[in-house]
Each structure stands twice: as C-alpha cells, then as structure tokens.
Design a protein around this motif. Structure first.
Motif, PDB file in Angstrom:
ATOM      1  N   GLY A  82       0.844  -3.357  -7.049  1.00  0.00           N
ATOM      2  CA  GLY A  82       1.317  -2.152  -6.364  1.00  0.00           C
ATOM      3  C   GLY A  82       1.555  -2.399  -4.882  1.00  0.00           C
ATOM      4  N   ARG A  83       0.680  -3.194  -4.271  1.00  0.00           N
ATOM      5  CA  ARG A  83       0.861  -3.533  -2.850  1.00  0.00           C
ATOM      6  C   ARG A  83       2.119  -4.365  -2.661  1.00  0.00           C
ATOM      7  NH1 ARG A  83      -1.047  -3.785   2.125  1.00  0.00           N
ATOM      8  NH2 ARG A  83      -1.265  -5.750   3.256  1.00  0.00           N
ATOM      9  N   LEU A  84       2.342  -5.307  -3.552  1.00  0.00           N
ATOM     10  CA  LEU A  84       3.543  -6.142  -3.446  1.00  0.00           C
ATOM     11  C   LEU A  84       4.815  -5.334  -3.698  1.00  0.00           C
ATOM     12  CD1 LEU A  84       2.347  -9.438  -5.126  1.00  0.00           C
ATOM     13  CD2 LEU A  84       2.747  -9.025  -2.695  1.00  0.00           C
ATOM     14  N   GLU A  85       4.720  -4.332  -4.559  1.00  0.00           N
ATOM     15  CA  GLU A  85       5.888  -3.475  -4.786  1.00  0.00           C
ATOM     16  C   GLU A  85       6.196  -2.650  -3.539  1.00  0.00           C
ATOM     17  OE1 GLU A  85       5.538  -1.114  -8.323  1.00  0.00           O
ATOM     18  OE2 GLU A  85       5.224  -2.876  -9.579  1.00  0.00           O
ATOM     19  N   ALA A  86       5.141  -2.174  -2.878  1.00  0.00           N
ATOM     20  CA  ALA A  86       5.323  -1.362  -1.674  1.00  0.00           C
ATOM     21  C   ALA A  86       5.703  -2.227  -0.472  1.00  0.00           C
ATOM     22  CB  ALA A  86       4.047  -0.584  -1.369  1.00  0.00           C
ATOM     23  N   ARG A  87       5.062  -3.383  -0.358  1.00  0.00           N
ATOM     24  CA  ARG A  87       5.300  -4.289   0.767  1.00  0.00           C
ATOM     25  C   ARG A  87       5.480  -5.700   0.222  1.00  0.00           C
ATOM     26  NH1 ARG A  87       4.018  -2.279   6.062  1.00  0.00           N
ATOM     27  NH2 ARG A  87       5.059  -4.237   6.514  1.00  0.00           N
ATOM     28  N   PRO A  88       6.673  -6.063  -0.229  1.00  0.00           N
ATOM     29  CA  PRO A  88       6.877  -7.382  -0.837  1.00  0.00           C
ATOM     30  C   PRO A  88       6.506  -8.545   0.074  1.00  0.00           C
ATOM     31  CG  PRO A  88       8.797  -5.989  -1.187  1.00  0.00           C
ATOM     32  CD  PRO A  88       7.889  -5.256  -0.253  1.00  0.00           C
ATOM     33  N   GLU A  89       6.499  -8.307   1.378  1.00  0.00           N
ATOM     34  CA  GLU A  89       6.167  -9.380   2.311  1.00  0.00           C
ATOM     35  C   GLU A  89       4.663  -9.480   2.577  1.00  0.00           C
ATOM     36  OE1 GLU A  89       6.518  -5.747   4.870  1.00  0.00           O
ATOM     37  OE2 GLU A  89       7.492  -6.492   3.083  1.00  0.00           O
ATOM     38  N   ALA A  90       3.861  -8.627   1.926  1.00  0.00           N
ATOM     39  CA  ALA A  90       2.407  -8.616   2.159  1.00  0.00           C
ATOM     40  C   ALA A  90       1.821  -9.981   1.836  1.00  0.00           C
ATOM     41  CB  ALA A  90       1.743  -7.533   1.306  1.00  0.00           C
ATOM     42  N   SER A  91       1.007 -10.472   2.761  1.00  0.00           N
ATOM     43  CA  SER A  91       0.407 -11.791   2.565  1.00  0.00           C
ATOM     44  C   SER A  91      -1.096 -11.709   2.309  1.00  0.00           C
ATOM     45  CB  SER A  91       0.660 -12.672   3.791  1.00  0.00           C
ATOM     46  OG  SER A  91       0.079 -12.096   4.943  1.00  0.00           O
ATOM     47  N   ARG A  92      -1.658 -10.504   2.412  1.00  0.00           N
ATOM     48  CA  ARG A  92      -3.102 -10.343   2.246  1.00  0.00           C
ATOM     49  C   ARG A  92      -3.408  -9.230   1.251  1.00  0.00           C
ATOM     50  NH1 ARG A  92      -2.161 -11.748   7.345  1.00  0.00           N
ATOM     51  NH2 ARG A  92      -3.397 -13.468   8.158  1.00  0.00           N
ATOM     52  N   CYS A  93      -4.544  -9.357   0.590  1.00  0.00           N
ATOM     53  CA  CYS A  93      -5.012  -8.277  -0.271  1.00  0.00           C
ATOM     54  C   CYS A  93      -5.461  -7.123   0.632  1.00  0.00           C
ATOM     55  CB  CYS A  93      -6.148  -8.757  -1.168  1.00  0.00           C
ATOM     56  SG  CYS A  93      -7.651  -9.235  -0.285  1.00  0.00           S
ATOM     57  N   VAL A  94      -5.684  -5.975   0.054  1.00  0.00           N
ATOM     58  CA  VAL A  94      -6.025  -4.780   0.831  1.00  0.00           C
ATOM     59  C   VAL A  94      -7.307  -5.009   1.632  1.00  0.00           C
ATOM     60  CG1 VAL A  94      -6.612  -2.341   0.675  1.00  0.00           C
ATOM     61  CG2 VAL A  94      -4.842  -3.282  -0.810  1.00  0.00           C
ATOM     62  N   GLN A  95      -8.326  -5.613   1.021  1.00  0.00           N
ATOM     63  CA  GLN A  95      -9.598  -5.821   1.713  1.00  0.00           C
ATOM     64  C   GLN A  95      -9.425  -6.740   2.924  1.00  0.00           C
ATOM     65  OE1 GLN A  95      -9.189  -6.381  -1.603  1.00  0.00           O
ATOM     66  NE2 GLN A  95     -10.233  -4.590  -2.445  1.00  0.00           N
ATOM     67  N   CYS A  96      -8.740  -7.849   2.764  1.00  0.00           N
ATOM     68  CA  CYS A  96      -8.555  -8.788   3.878  1.00  0.00           C
ATOM     69  C   CYS A  96      -7.673  -8.182   4.966  1.00  0.00           C
ATOM     70  CB  CYS A  96      -7.962 -10.103   3.374  1.00  0.00           C
ATOM     71  SG  CYS A  96      -9.127 -11.075   2.378  1.00  0.00           S
ATOM     72  N   GLN A  97      -6.667  -7.421   4.575  1.00  0.00           N
ATOM     73  CA  GLN A  97      -5.810  -6.772   5.566  1.00  0.00           C
ATOM     74  C   GLN A  97      -6.606  -5.736   6.356  1.00  0.00           C
ATOM     75  OE1 GLN A  97      -2.651  -7.641   6.368  1.00  0.00           O
ATOM     76  NE2 GLN A  97      -2.739  -6.159   8.015  1.00  0.00           N
ATOM     77  N   SER A  98      -7.484  -4.999   5.679  1.00  0.00           N
ATOM     78  CA  SER A  98      -8.327  -4.011   6.362  1.00  0.00           C
ATOM     79  C   SER A  98      -9.247  -4.692   7.364  1.00  0.00           C
ATOM     80  CB  SER A  98      -9.168  -3.221   5.353  1.00  0.00           C
ATOM     81  OG  SER A  98      -8.339  -2.441   4.543  1.00  0.00           O
ATOM     82  N   ARG A  99      -9.859  -5.800   6.952  1.00  0.00           N
ATOM     83  CA  ARG A  99     -10.723  -6.544   7.880  1.00  0.00           C
ATOM     84  C   ARG A  99      -9.933  -7.024   9.091  1.00  0.00           C
ATOM     85  NH1 ARG A  99     -13.537  -8.540   3.297  1.00  0.00           N
ATOM     86  NH2 ARG A  99     -12.022 -10.202   3.052  1.00  0.00           N
ATOM     87  N   ARG A 100      -8.755  -7.520   8.861  1.00  0.00           N
ATOM     88  CA  ARG A 100      -7.917  -8.036   9.954  1.00  0.00           C
ATOM     89  C   ARG A 100      -7.561  -6.915  10.936  1.00  0.00           C
ATOM     90  NH1 ARG A 100      -4.372 -12.365  10.961  1.00  0.00           N
ATOM     91  NH2 ARG A 100      -2.469 -11.757  12.043  1.00  0.00           N
ATOM     92  N   GLU A 101      -7.213  -5.747  10.409  1.00  0.00           N
ATOM     93  CA  GLU A 101      -6.838  -4.633  11.281  1.00  0.00           C
ATOM     94  C   GLU A 101      -8.023  -4.104  12.070  1.00  0.00           C
ATOM     95  OE1 GLU A 101      -4.827  -1.843   8.783  1.00  0.00           O
ATOM     96  OE2 GLU A 101      -3.058  -3.119   8.596  1.00  0.00           O
ATOM     97  N   ARG A 102      -9.226  -4.148  11.500  1.00  0.00           N
ATOM     98  CA  ARG A 102     -10.409  -3.681  12.223  1.00  0.00           C
ATOM     99  C   ARG A 102     -10.751  -4.608  13.389  1.00  0.00           C
ATOM    100  NH1 ARG A 102     -14.457  -3.166   7.596  1.00  0.00           N
ATOM    101  NH2 ARG A 102     -12.664  -3.771   6.395  1.00  0.00           N
ATOM    102  N   ARG A 103     -10.432  -5.895  13.267  1.00  0.00           N
ATOM    103  CA  ARG A 103     -10.717  -6.859  14.338  1.00  0.00           C
ATOM    104  C   ARG A 103      -9.812  -6.663  15.536  1.00  0.00           C
ATOM    105  NH1 ARG A 103     -10.068 -12.145  11.437  1.00  0.00           N
ATOM    106  NH2 ARG A 103     -10.492 -11.230   9.441  1.00  0.00           N
ATOM    107  N   ARG A 104      -8.664  -6.042  15.347  1.00  0.00           N
ATOM    108  CA  ARG A 104      -7.703  -5.878  16.459  1.00  0.00           C
ATOM    109  C   ARG A 104      -8.118  -4.817  17.393  1.00  0.00           C
ATOM    110  NH1 ARG A 104      -1.751  -6.547  13.803  1.00  0.00           N
ATOM    111  NH2 ARG A 104      -1.990  -8.702  13.261  1.00  0.00           N
TER     112      ARG A 104
END
Length: 104
Positions: A82-104
């Motif tokens: 579902g994530r790839l359908e919404a964002r085909p360029e997504a390179s991270r799973c939801v959990q890793c992307q969330s962690r990355r965004e919290r670090r910013r």
C-alpha cells in the motif's frame, strides 16, 4: 516602459505628468519588488521540491535495476504494498521512515 521611467523621460516633473507624487511611485516599486521576491522564493521552493522528488524517483529506478526495490533501505524488510502504491519512490518502511522524521 514603467510608469516611473515614462515620467522621468518626459520634460515635466514626474508628479506633474503622472498625476501623482514620486513617493507613491517609489512605494509601489518597493511593493512590486517585494512581491517579486516572494514569487522568486516560491519558485525556488517548488524547484527544490521537484528536484528532491526527481532524485527519489531516480533512486527508486536504481533499486529496481539492482533488484532491491520494495525493500527498506534501513532494515531490509519489505515496504508495504500500500505504501508503494501511494509513494512508488518510497525507500523505507513506515516504521523506519517515522524514526527518520522524528530525528529531524
């Protein structure tokens, strides 16, 4: 020709030929310049967003070529379909992307 140049090019004073005082023309020019800066900033921001998106799409195409498209670049787990359908360029799973965004 802009109003100020038209006025200054004439033989009469700008306030006489243009029907207003030069301060009003100067204020208008400053407002126009400010508006132009806002437009330039907006255009620059849109260009930066488009450049980042292009880069992420090219990276996704590289992952397809490498055979690792759909796998999280951080943890290696599959990125949800579902994530790839919404964002085909997504390179991270939801959990890793969330962690990355919290670090910013």
């Amino acid at each position: 020709m802009c109003a100020w140049r038209a006025c200054s090019a004439s033989s009469t004073a700008p306030s006489e030929s243009c029907g207003g005082d030069p301060a009003a023309l100067r204020d208008r020019s400053a407002a126009d310049a400010g508006s132009d800066l806002v437009d330039a900033d907006r255009n620059q921001a849109m260009l930066e967003v488009a450049t980042r998106h292009r880069r992420s799409v090219l990276e996704a195409l590289r992952r397809i070529d490498d055979g690792c498209y759909g796998l999280c670049v951080d943890c290696g787990r599959p990125v949800p379909e579902g994530r790839l359908e919404a964002r085909p360029e997504a390179s991270r799973c939801v959990q890793c992307q969330s962690r990355r965004e919290r670090r910013r």
